[in-house]
Motif scaffolding. Sequence first.
Motif, PDB file in Angstrom:
ATOM      1  N   MET A   1     -37.751  59.140 -20.630  1.00 32.55           N
ATOM      2  CA  MET A   1     -38.706  59.901 -21.422  1.00 32.55           C
ATOM      3  C   MET A   1     -38.322  61.378 -21.395  1.00 32.55           C
ATOM      4  SD  MET A   1     -42.215  60.470 -19.197  1.00 32.55           S
ATOM      5  CE  MET A   1     -42.312  58.770 -18.680  1.00 32.55           C
ATOM      6  N   LEU A   2     -38.780  62.128 -22.403  1.00 32.98           N
ATOM      7  CA  LEU A   2     -38.537  63.558 -22.424  1.00 32.98           C
ATOM      8  C   LEU A   2     -39.141  64.212 -21.184  1.00 32.98           C
ATOM      9  CD1 LEU A   2     -39.218  64.537 -26.123  1.00 32.98           C
ATOM     10  CD2 LEU A   2     -37.128  65.022 -24.847  1.00 32.98           C
ATOM     11  N   ARG A 221     -35.635  56.068 -14.714  1.00 31.55           N
ATOM     12  CA  ARG A 221     -35.423  55.437 -13.412  1.00 31.55           C
ATOM     13  C   ARG A 221     -34.013  54.864 -13.360  1.00 31.55           C
ATOM     14  NH1 ARG A 221     -39.725  55.641 -10.419  1.00 31.55           N
ATOM     15  NH2 ARG A 221     -41.789  55.720 -11.377  1.00 31.55           N
ATOM     16  N   GLY A 222     -33.384  55.055 -12.212  1.00 30.99           N
ATOM     17  CA  GLY A 222     -32.031  54.542 -12.016  1.00 30.99           C
ATOM     18  C   GLY A 222     -31.971  53.605 -10.840  1.00 30.99           C
ATOM     19  N   GLY A 223     -30.809  53.037 -10.629  1.00 31.86           N
ATOM     20  CA  GLY A 223     -30.664  52.065  -9.553  1.00 31.86           C
ATOM     21  C   GLY A 223     -30.060  52.627  -8.294  1.00 31.86           C
ATOM     22  N   GLU A 238     -26.450  62.123 -14.867  1.00 31.78           N
ATOM     23  CA  GLU A 238     -27.517  61.986 -13.894  1.00 31.78           C
ATOM     24  C   GLU A 238     -27.362  63.134 -12.913  1.00 31.78           C
ATOM     25  OE1 GLU A 238     -27.429  58.224 -12.020  1.00 31.78           O
ATOM     26  OE2 GLU A 238     -27.861  57.093 -13.836  1.00 31.78           O
ATOM     27  N   VAL A 239     -28.412  63.964 -12.815  1.00 32.42           N
ATOM     28  CA  VAL A 239     -28.265  65.165 -12.010  1.00 32.42           C
ATOM     29  C   VAL A 239     -29.263  65.270 -10.867  1.00 32.42           C
ATOM     30  CG1 VAL A 239     -27.270  66.480 -13.882  1.00 32.42           C
ATOM     31  CG2 VAL A 239     -29.730  66.422 -13.624  1.00 32.42           C
ATOM     32  N   ARG A 243     -36.874  59.174  -4.883  1.00 33.41           N
ATOM     33  CA  ARG A 243     -37.131  57.785  -4.546  1.00 33.41           C
ATOM     34  C   ARG A 243     -38.579  57.402  -4.824  1.00 33.41           C
ATOM     35  NH1 ARG A 243     -34.366  53.600  -4.528  1.00 33.41           N
ATOM     36  NH2 ARG A 243     -32.766  54.618  -3.279  1.00 33.41           N
ATOM     37  N   GLU A 244     -38.779  56.396  -5.654  1.00 39.55           N
ATOM     38  CA  GLU A 244     -40.102  55.880  -5.956  1.00 39.55           C
ATOM     39  C   GLU A 244     -40.152  54.417  -5.554  1.00 39.55           C
ATOM     40  OE1 GLU A 244     -42.563  57.655  -7.131  1.00 39.55           O
ATOM     41  OE2 GLU A 244     -41.446  59.510  -7.453  1.00 39.55           O
ATOM     42  N   SER A 245     -41.355  53.839  -5.610  1.00 36.82           N
ATOM     43  CA  SER A 245     -41.535  52.463  -5.154  1.00 36.82           C
ATOM     44  C   SER A 245     -40.720  51.484  -5.972  1.00 36.82           C
ATOM     45  CB  SER A 245     -43.027  52.098  -5.198  1.00 36.82           C
ATOM     46  OG  SER A 245     -43.522  52.244  -6.517  1.00 36.82           O
ATOM     47  N   ASN A 246     -40.520  51.757  -7.236  1.00 33.74           N
ATOM     48  CA  ASN A 246     -39.766  50.828  -8.072  1.00 33.74           C
ATOM     49  C   ASN A 246     -38.501  51.478  -8.624  1.00 33.74           C
ATOM     50  OD1 ASN A 246     -41.260  52.546  -9.589  1.00 33.74           O
ATOM     51  ND2 ASN A 246     -41.757  51.071 -11.196  1.00 33.74           N
ATOM     52  N   GLY A 247     -37.868  52.314  -7.814  1.00 39.81           N
ATOM     53  CA  GLY A 247     -36.607  52.919  -8.194  1.00 39.81           C
ATOM     54  C   GLY A 247     -36.685  54.422  -8.234  1.00 39.81           C
ATOM     55  N   PRO A 248     -35.556  55.089  -8.093  1.00 35.64           N
ATOM     56  CA  PRO A 248     -35.547  56.557  -8.085  1.00 35.64           C
ATOM     57  C   PRO A 248     -35.706  57.130  -9.484  1.00 35.64           C
ATOM     58  CG  PRO A 248     -33.313  55.715  -7.945  1.00 35.64           C
ATOM     59  CD  PRO A 248     -34.207  54.512  -7.893  1.00 35.64           C
TER      60      PRO A 248
END
Length: 460
Positions: A1-2, A221-223, A238-239, A243-248
């Motif tokens: 998303m923007l 979100r990335g892996g 990617e810069v 870390r989030e619960s379902n991916g960074p």
Amino acid sequence: MLLRRHIGRILSEYYAQPSHKVVGSTPRGRDINFSSLFGEWHWKWIYRRAYRRQEGQWLTPVELFRPHYSRTVAEFVARSVRAHFTGGDGTEGGTDVVVDRPVDVVVLGGGRGTNASLVLAHLREAHPDVYDAVQYTLIDSSPTLIDLQGEILRGENSEHADKVTLLQRDAADIAEGGENLLGDSDALTVAISLELLDNLPHDKVAIDGHSGELLQAEVSRGGTDDNSASFDGGSEQEVGSSRESNGPLLETFAPLSDPLLKSVLDAVPSYVGRSFSSPRWVPTVACGLIHRLLMERPNSSLLMVDFDWLPPPDLDPNPAGSPSRRSVQAAGEPLITDMTDRDHECYLSAPGHCDVLFPTDFDKLAMFAEKIGADIGLKNPVDARVMKQWEFLEEYGGEEVEKTRSWLTGYTPLLHDFSNYSVLAVTPRIGARSGAKDTRRVSIKRRSQRKVAKARNRKR
């Protein structure tokens, strides 16, 4: 998303909290007697005590300088309205003109509703014809603040309930054209925005070092958890991540394609500049709101007040191996503060419920307003004036300023505090002859370069 949509989500969560946790206030019926101050040291003592006694994260000039600040805003409203009838600036002979047409006052970001209540009270007392003509609309995205505004402005004890309308709308939706501001009308309109600009979502732009192509920042979100905050100028980079619960969460850059961002950069190329080499933040939502206002309400005036400068964050020592910046640093960085008053270096590494504060380049915003006013072919071109807050208060509220001067030293915090505040006043050039020099025109360049930016003059 923007990126601006991601920033919007952060701010939506922050302002969805109970209103008393965010927007502070001073006790009702206990306005500060500024003329009794012994001087600046006395004011600073009162200021610190006021912060200790309130629950919110910050206090605005409206709350601190009640009722004097709001009376000055009311004078801007009255002069702007009368200027439509006199063809001048609303000061000379304006009080002899009876306002007999409906007037819409729209507030973008209504806070606690304090300013609306005080503005209406002053108009009723000092400009009854303007008061009779006014319908007052507050637009806010926060459900808790809308509820609080309703209690204050439309409750049983409200004296102005029949004049007030509350609308819950998202500023980004309005800026992007997905939702109307007020709807198309030739009605006289005065728009007010006090400390909204700093909380409006921004975009970030960069340039591809290989192709020279403009890039827009996005969040996805990335892996992998790549903690690097470097940027080598390649597209789709990617810069940073968080870390989030379902991916960074990753900050990436892609070729510029967003219509709103493109339109802002086309109108004011200096947002990136000729020697553009490093990423920059761009106030797309603020520009979009100005565009929508002038499109929907060609007979409108606009007052915007906010920070022109913010201090760098006070960062805690960074534990080894725990990076604090997870996004590319850019010109115009926001100040990010959590509910415990701790600052964070990056929006991706900050916890939930954070305030995101952007400084505003008022000169560029004024350039945008004048350019858009010309592009859409308004009958009356707009003049965009930039001044420091103290200049605005002296020009529109001289009597109120005098009421607040210390009996001993003449010091008044209305002029000498909040020195990192500026004002944008956009008004139609009514009655200006085609091809003639408008003697009322004031250059958007600041009339004064006096800018003593205090270390922590911000929402705290």
